[in-house]
Design a protein around this motif. Sequence first.
Motif, PDB file in Angstrom:
ATOM      1  N   SER A   1      31.208  87.517  59.017  1.00 65.00           N
ATOM      2  CA  SER A   1      30.056  87.281  57.994  1.00 65.00           C
ATOM      3  C   SER A   1      29.295  86.026  57.919  1.00 65.00           C
ATOM      4  CB  SER A   1      30.546  87.738  56.680  1.00 65.00           C
ATOM      5  OG  SER A   1      31.129  89.053  56.742  1.00 65.00           O
ATOM      6  N   GLY A   2      29.687  85.153  58.650  1.00 66.40           N
ATOM      7  CA  GLY A   2      29.340  83.664  58.752  1.00 66.40           C
ATOM      8  C   GLY A   2      29.179  82.998  57.239  1.00 66.40           C
ATOM      9  N   ASP A   3      28.141  82.717  56.685  1.00 67.13           N
ATOM     10  CA  ASP A   3      28.396  81.989  55.180  1.00 67.13           C
ATOM     11  C   ASP A   3      27.964  82.976  54.478  1.00 67.13           C
ATOM     12  OD1 ASP A   3      25.656  82.519  55.846  1.00 67.13           O
ATOM     13  OD2 ASP A   3      24.906  80.399  55.221  1.00 67.13           O
ATOM     14  N   GLN A   4      28.025  84.185  54.566  1.00 64.74           N
ATOM     15  CA  GLN A   4      27.735  85.122  53.517  1.00 64.74           C
ATOM     16  C   GLN A   4      28.412  85.010  52.004  1.00 64.74           C
ATOM     17  OE1 GLN A   4      25.182  87.830  53.208  1.00 64.74           O
ATOM     18  NE2 GLN A   4      25.654  87.062  51.298  1.00 64.74           N
ATOM     19  N   TYR A   5      29.701  84.444  52.181  1.00 59.31           N
ATOM     20  CA  TYR A   5      30.739  84.356  51.028  1.00 59.31           C
ATOM     21  C   TYR A   5      30.781  82.904  50.649  1.00 59.31           C
ATOM     22  CZ  TYR A   5      30.756  89.473  50.917  1.00 59.31           C
ATOM     23  OH  TYR A   5      30.435  90.766  50.517  1.00 59.31           O
ATOM     24  N   GLN A   6      30.054  82.103  51.426  1.00 60.79           N
ATOM     25  CA  GLN A   6      30.381  80.426  51.125  1.00 60.79           C
ATOM     26  C   GLN A   6      29.568  80.260  49.896  1.00 60.79           C
ATOM     27  OE1 GLN A   6      29.778  77.873  54.492  1.00 60.79           O
ATOM     28  NE2 GLN A   6      29.135  76.204  53.216  1.00 60.79           N
ATOM     29  N   VAL A   7      30.187  79.673  49.139  1.00 57.73           N
ATOM     30  CA  VAL A   7      29.498  79.607  47.529  1.00 57.73           C
ATOM     31  C   VAL A   7      28.171  78.871  47.718  1.00 57.73           C
ATOM     32  CG1 VAL A   7      30.091  78.697  45.264  1.00 57.73           C
ATOM     33  CG2 VAL A   7      31.873  79.437  46.487  1.00 57.73           C
ATOM     34  N   ALA A   8      27.347  79.436  47.089  1.00 60.35           N
ATOM     35  CA  ALA A   8      25.877  78.976  46.931  1.00 60.35           C
ATOM     36  C   ALA A   8      25.781  77.559  46.225  1.00 60.35           C
ATOM     37  CB  ALA A   8      24.947  80.051  46.367  1.00 60.35           C
ATOM     38  N   THR A   9      25.100  76.647  46.836  1.00 58.61           N
ATOM     39  CA  THR A   9      25.055  75.437  46.226  1.00 58.61           C
ATOM     40  C   THR A   9      24.558  75.504  44.707  1.00 58.61           C
ATOM     41  OG1 THR A   9      24.365  74.450  48.052  1.00 58.61           O
ATOM     42  CG2 THR A   9      23.946  73.064  46.181  1.00 58.61           C
ATOM     43  N   ALA A  10      23.622  76.409  44.440  1.00 59.71           N
ATOM     44  CA  ALA A  10      23.442  76.573  42.869  1.00 59.71           C
ATOM     45  C   ALA A  10      24.619  77.010  41.979  1.00 59.71           C
ATOM     46  CB  ALA A  10      22.157  77.286  42.577  1.00 59.71           C
ATOM     47  N   LEU A  11      25.460  77.904  42.559  1.00 57.48           N
ATOM     48  CA  LEU A  11      26.519  78.264  41.854  1.00 57.48           C
ATOM     49  C   LEU A  11      27.540  77.029  41.470  1.00 57.48           C
ATOM     50  CD1 LEU A  11      27.923  81.568  42.913  1.00 57.48           C
ATOM     51  CD2 LEU A  11      28.024  80.688  40.754  1.00 57.48           C
ATOM     52  N   TRP A  12      27.834  76.253  42.407  1.00 63.20           N
ATOM     53  CA  TRP A  12      28.563  75.259  42.109  1.00 63.20           C
ATOM     54  C   TRP A  12      28.082  74.243  41.357  1.00 63.20           C
ATOM     55  CZ3 TRP A  12      33.398  74.718  43.726  1.00 63.20           C
ATOM     56  CH2 TRP A  12      33.841  75.427  44.847  1.00 63.20           C
ATOM     57  N   GLN A  13      26.949  73.981  41.511  1.00 64.18           N
ATOM     58  CA  GLN A  13      26.096  73.215  40.413  1.00 64.18           C
ATOM     59  C   GLN A  13      26.313  73.528  39.123  1.00 64.18           C
ATOM     60  OE1 GLN A  13      22.205  72.930  42.117  1.00 64.18           O
ATOM     61  NE2 GLN A  13      22.689  71.207  43.487  1.00 64.18           N
ATOM     62  N   MET A  14      26.082  74.941  38.806  1.00 70.33           N
ATOM     63  CA  MET A  14      26.050  75.469  37.459  1.00 70.33           C
ATOM     64  C   MET A  14      27.686  75.402  36.803  1.00 70.33           C
ATOM     65  SD  MET A  14      23.727  78.633  37.323  1.00 70.33           S
ATOM     66  CE  MET A  14      23.819  78.876  35.529  1.00 70.33           C
ATOM     67  N   ALA A  15      28.538  75.651  37.835  1.00 70.73           N
ATOM     68  CA  ALA A  15      29.812  75.362  37.382  1.00 70.73           C
ATOM     69  C   ALA A  15      30.461  73.983  37.009  1.00 70.73           C
ATOM     70  CB  ALA A  15      30.808  75.995  38.367  1.00 70.73           C
ATOM     71  N   THR A  16      29.638  73.181  37.515  1.00 72.84           N
ATOM     72  CA  THR A  16      30.056  71.596  37.412  1.00 72.84           C
ATOM     73  C   THR A  16      29.267  71.031  36.119  1.00 72.84           C
ATOM     74  OG1 THR A  16      28.347  70.881  38.952  1.00 72.84           O
ATOM     75  CG2 THR A  16      30.810  71.244  39.514  1.00 72.84           C
ATOM     76  N   VAL A  17      28.363  71.640  35.547  1.00 68.01           N
ATOM     77  CA  VAL A  17      27.538  71.140  34.402  1.00 68.01           C
ATOM     78  C   VAL A  17      28.320  71.127  33.158  1.00 68.01           C
ATOM     79  CG1 VAL A  17      25.549  71.609  32.878  1.00 68.01           C
ATOM     80  CG2 VAL A  17      25.357  71.830  35.301  1.00 68.01           C
TER      81      VAL A  17
END
Length: 209
Positions: A193-209
């Motif tokens: 599936s390639g990067d289909q389930y590699q966590v999206a950058t925006a998701l990471w960013q929201m989790a670290t706010v």
Amino acid sequence: MTLTRSDAIVERVGRPWFIEAVRMLEAGEGSVASIDAALVESGYASGPLQRLDEVGLDLDLAVTRALRDAHVPTQRFDPPPLQERLVAEGRLGRAAGRGFYRYAGGAAKAPDVEVELVTPMPAAAIVERLELGVINEAYRAVEDGLASPPLIDAAMRDVAGHPLGPFEQVDRLGLRPVIERLRAIHAVTEERSGDQYQVATALWQMATV
């Protein structure tokens, strides 16, 4: 044909719901009946494989190929070989009488694609994988400026017919559990599936706010 904004959102954000369902079928993680039943039992009007038959496997394949060509070098929009084979054989879905199901008088009679169940997944795991794929793609669509979270949620509910929009799903599940599950799924699906389930950058960013 010019797509409405809602249609464009659905075709992009909803793509994993279809592609990953076919990939699970190819991998022997579920049958046509079990994959579709899992989604219907979870509140969807139809399963992804039945829906592909209704849309037309050839028309859906054209959308997937267009997304693949527009998002090089990602692998997540690579068309599943099984779908390409069915299209090449003329098994285009309900209108053709055969697709993932066999049809008589326009009604599905029985699954028409048999696979060896190698590692069958529980229904809850099937639903989780498809929904997390949609969630991750929704965050990528926001990154790309396709639409805002409220517009994406509305399109996935009102046009695609999903019980909840992807951002509503995250509100229900929590950011960190979503990220943890995406990381776990990526570890076992990256090769196909390639990067289909590699966590999206925006998701990471929201989790670290």
